[in-house]
Design a protein around this motif. Structure first.
Motif, PDB file in Angstrom:
ATOM      1  N   LEU B 233       0.832  -1.205   0.000  1.00  0.00           N
ATOM      2  CA  LEU B 233       0.000   0.000   0.000  1.00  0.00           C
ATOM      3  C   LEU B 233       0.872   1.262   0.000  1.00  0.00           C
ATOM      4  O   LEU B 233       0.614   2.216  -0.743  1.00  0.00           O
ATOM      5  N   LYS B 236       2.287   1.803  -3.379  1.00  0.00           N
ATOM      6  CA  LYS B 236       1.310   2.287  -4.360  1.00  0.00           C
ATOM      7  C   LYS B 236       0.872   3.727  -4.084  1.00  0.00           C
ATOM      8  O   LYS B 236       0.651   4.500  -5.011  1.00  0.00           O
ATOM      9  N   LEU B 237       0.749   4.052  -2.790  1.00  0.00           N
ATOM     10  CA  LEU B 237       0.237   5.385  -2.463  1.00  0.00           C
ATOM     11  C   LEU B 237       1.336   6.440  -2.402  1.00  0.00           C
ATOM     12  O   LEU B 237       1.177   7.552  -2.886  1.00  0.00           O
ATOM     13  N   LEU B 238       2.478   6.061  -1.775  1.00  0.00           N
ATOM     14  CA  LEU B 238       3.516   7.068  -1.540  1.00  0.00           C
ATOM     15  C   LEU B 238       4.443   7.236  -2.728  1.00  0.00           C
ATOM     16  O   LEU B 238       4.815   8.355  -3.077  1.00  0.00           O
ATOM     17  N   SER B 240       4.504   5.241  -5.987  1.00  0.00           N
ATOM     18  CA  SER B 240       4.079   5.011  -7.371  1.00  0.00           C
ATOM     19  C   SER B 240       3.715   6.291  -8.131  1.00  0.00           C
ATOM     20  O   SER B 240       4.155   6.474  -9.256  1.00  0.00           O
ATOM     21  N   PRO B 241       2.913   7.184  -7.526  1.00  0.00           N
ATOM     22  CA  PRO B 241       2.546   8.396  -8.279  1.00  0.00           C
ATOM     23  C   PRO B 241       3.770   9.206  -8.695  1.00  0.00           C
ATOM     24  O   PRO B 241       3.864   9.685  -9.827  1.00  0.00           O
TER      25      PRO B 241
END
Lengths: 268, 255
Positions: B233, B236-238, B240-241
């Motif tokens: 998580l 993906k949240l911290l 990936s963007p």
């Protein structure tokens, strides 16, 4: 400052390089890049600096840009000594040196952001004006890596023109491009130069390129870097790099270049 | 859509295989509990709130330490890149300490701070900071000098060059350093929580530890499952963007 003023060409500057010497200390000793070089450039003149590599022509450009200081001698723009880089003297490099973290228009706006007194909308408008001038308005939100080599140099040209400089310093800006793209850019550069009429110092080692662009071609000899000959190019514009007249001048200059290199070879 | 289906099928297969191995009774059910019992544990822990509380405690420690680590590491990295003297001193220290497994900070932290939150925080900060320092330094050193020259001709000066040229130009390195820092912080915090019992908060590491003490394998596996999930998580949240944006802008990795 209004957008009108921002995009109206200022009077070009004259340059005076007076008995300038510059040396660099490397691991293998001292390298005399320039020795007692003097050169005067008139307002709005297009001067090409031609010579083999290591003759100090890029060094001279850096001195005029204010990125480096001469050991002796002086560099003046419009009578004022050049002590540091300034927006009135913009530089273009062989690599586009565009910033990959900004999009196309972001790159063109970079210098405008450093100019005081411009609102965001005005910066944007000015940047668009210059992107249009180089024919890339459609690509203003493109990422840099999506542009071809020729497009990158066009954006670099727009970026250099955006702060409305009075002198444009170009360090072999087309050397890394293919011949077709290069010829297009010769046309673009001459058109823009007629329109904006900035003073241009253009470094190259391509004789035909120098002849088809410059009002004057200044020939440099290496070790140490010196000016050895000057050629005035009296040809109407726009010039075609493939024309017979250009070839005529190019033959003469190439001969002088060869003679110089042979003399150099005889006395190493 | 097809990718999600692949992912789903893979994990369904994995759990089926696990269930099958359990049903065959190759090993004692104490060592290999059924997927169902692990699920039940997670469900109950979620209902009575102990799981959420432990997760919150752990994440709070992690984020606080990580944040401090970045706030310290980033400027130190910029300084070591700028000054030769600092590179030869602090930079070398960072290189050495970054190679030290972050668990090794636990005994020291215990002696210095006792069984307190400060010890936890210290371990996490030590896990984060050196990676960030080194990545920032490498990033700054790898900035194309032409960018700086171009910026100077456009009228950019000291602070402006650092903020608007050198920092963004080294962003790919800094982000990967931050990612590595996160991984180290996460590992060191788990080590600290497993080794150190403190009364101010029961983290996931503690639940893992007591699972072992109580021979509650379904708890051990359940907590491990949560840890893996949190790791994914966070990625993906911290990160990936950021990474997506970098790839998009820089044109690296077309996938």
């Amino acid at each position: 400052m209004t957008i009108q003023e921002e995009t109206t060409a200022l009077a070009p500057a004259k340059l005076a390089i007076d008995r300038v010497s510059k040396s660099f200390t490397t691991g293998r000793g001292t390298l005399q890049a320039l020795e007692q070089v003097s050169l005067k450039v008139a307002e709005g003149e297009f001067v090409c600096l031609l010579g083999p590599s290591g003759c100090g022509k890029s060094t001279l450009l850096n001195l005029v840009a204010g990125l480096e200081m001469p050991d002796t001698g002086s560099v003046t723009a419009d009578g004022r000594a050049v002590r540091h880089p300034g927006r009135e003297r913009m530089m273009m490099f062989q690599e586009s040196a565009l910033f990959p973290w900004l999009d196309t228009i972001g790159n063109v706006m970079f210098a405008l952001k450093l100019k005081p007194g411009l609102k965001r909308a005005e910066r944007h408008e000015a940047a668009r004006y210059y992107l249009k001038l180089v024919g890339l308005e459609k690509f203003m939100h493109s990422n840099i890596h999506e542009l071809s080599g020729g497009m990158k140099q066009r954006v670099a040209l727009a970026r250099a023109l955006a702060p409305n400089p009075r002198v444009l310093l170009m360090d072999e800006p087309f050397a890394a491009l293919d011949a077709m793209t290069r010829e297009q850019l010769y046309g673009d550069l001459q058109r823009i130069w007629e329109q904006r009429h900035v003073t241009i110092l253009f470094v190259t080692h391509n004789v035909r390129e120098a002849v088809s662009l410059g009002d004057r071609v200044v020939l440099f000899s290496p070790h140490p870097g010196r000016i050895c000959e000057e050629f005035k190019i009296n040809l109407p514009r726009p010039r075609d790099i493939n024309s017979v007249d250009v070839a005529g001048y190019a033959t003469r200059i190439t001969k002088a270049l060869k003679g110089m290199l042979q003399a150099e070879g005889a006395t190493p | 859509m097809k990718r999600y289906l692949t992912i789903f099928c893979f994990f369904a297969l994995l759990i089926t295989a696990w269930q099958w191995a359990y049903a065959q009774k190759f090993w004692s059910p104490v060592l290999v509990p059924s997927p169902e019992s692990v699920g039940r544990y997670l469900w109950e822990a979620a209902l009575d709130g102990s799981l959420a509380e432990a997760t919150l405690v752990t994440l709070k420690r992690l984020l606080a330490g990580y944040f401090i680590g970045i706030c310290v590491g980033l400027p130190v990295g910029l300084l070591t890149a700028r000054f030769r003297f600092l590179q030869d001193t602090l930079g070398l220290l960072a290189l050495g300490l970054q190679g030290l497994p972050s668990v090794c900070w636990v005994p020291l932290a215990l002696l210095w701070f006792g069984q307190t939150e400060a010890a936890m925080l210290f371990v996490v900060v030590m896990g984060t900071v050196w990676s960030v320092v080194l990545a920032t330094e490498t990033g700054v050193r790898n900035v194309n000098p032409l960018y700086v020259r171009a910026a100077r001709t456009m009228g950019s000066r000291w602070l402006h060059i650092w903020l608007y040229v050198i920092m963004p130009a080294s962003l790919p390195f800094i982000v990967s350093g931050m990612k590595q820092g996160w991984a180290f912080a996460w590992r060191s915090l788990m080590a600290a929580e497993i080794f150190v019992t403190i009364l101010t908060g029961f983290g996931l590491g503690h639940l893992l530890h007591y699972g072992r003490e109580l021979h509650a394998m379904e708890q051990v596996i359940g907590i491990m499952f949560v840890l893996v999930l949190l790791g994914l998580l966070a990625d993906k949240l911290l990160f990936s963007p950021w990474e997506k944006w970098l790839h998009h802008r820089w044109g690296t990795n077309k996938a």
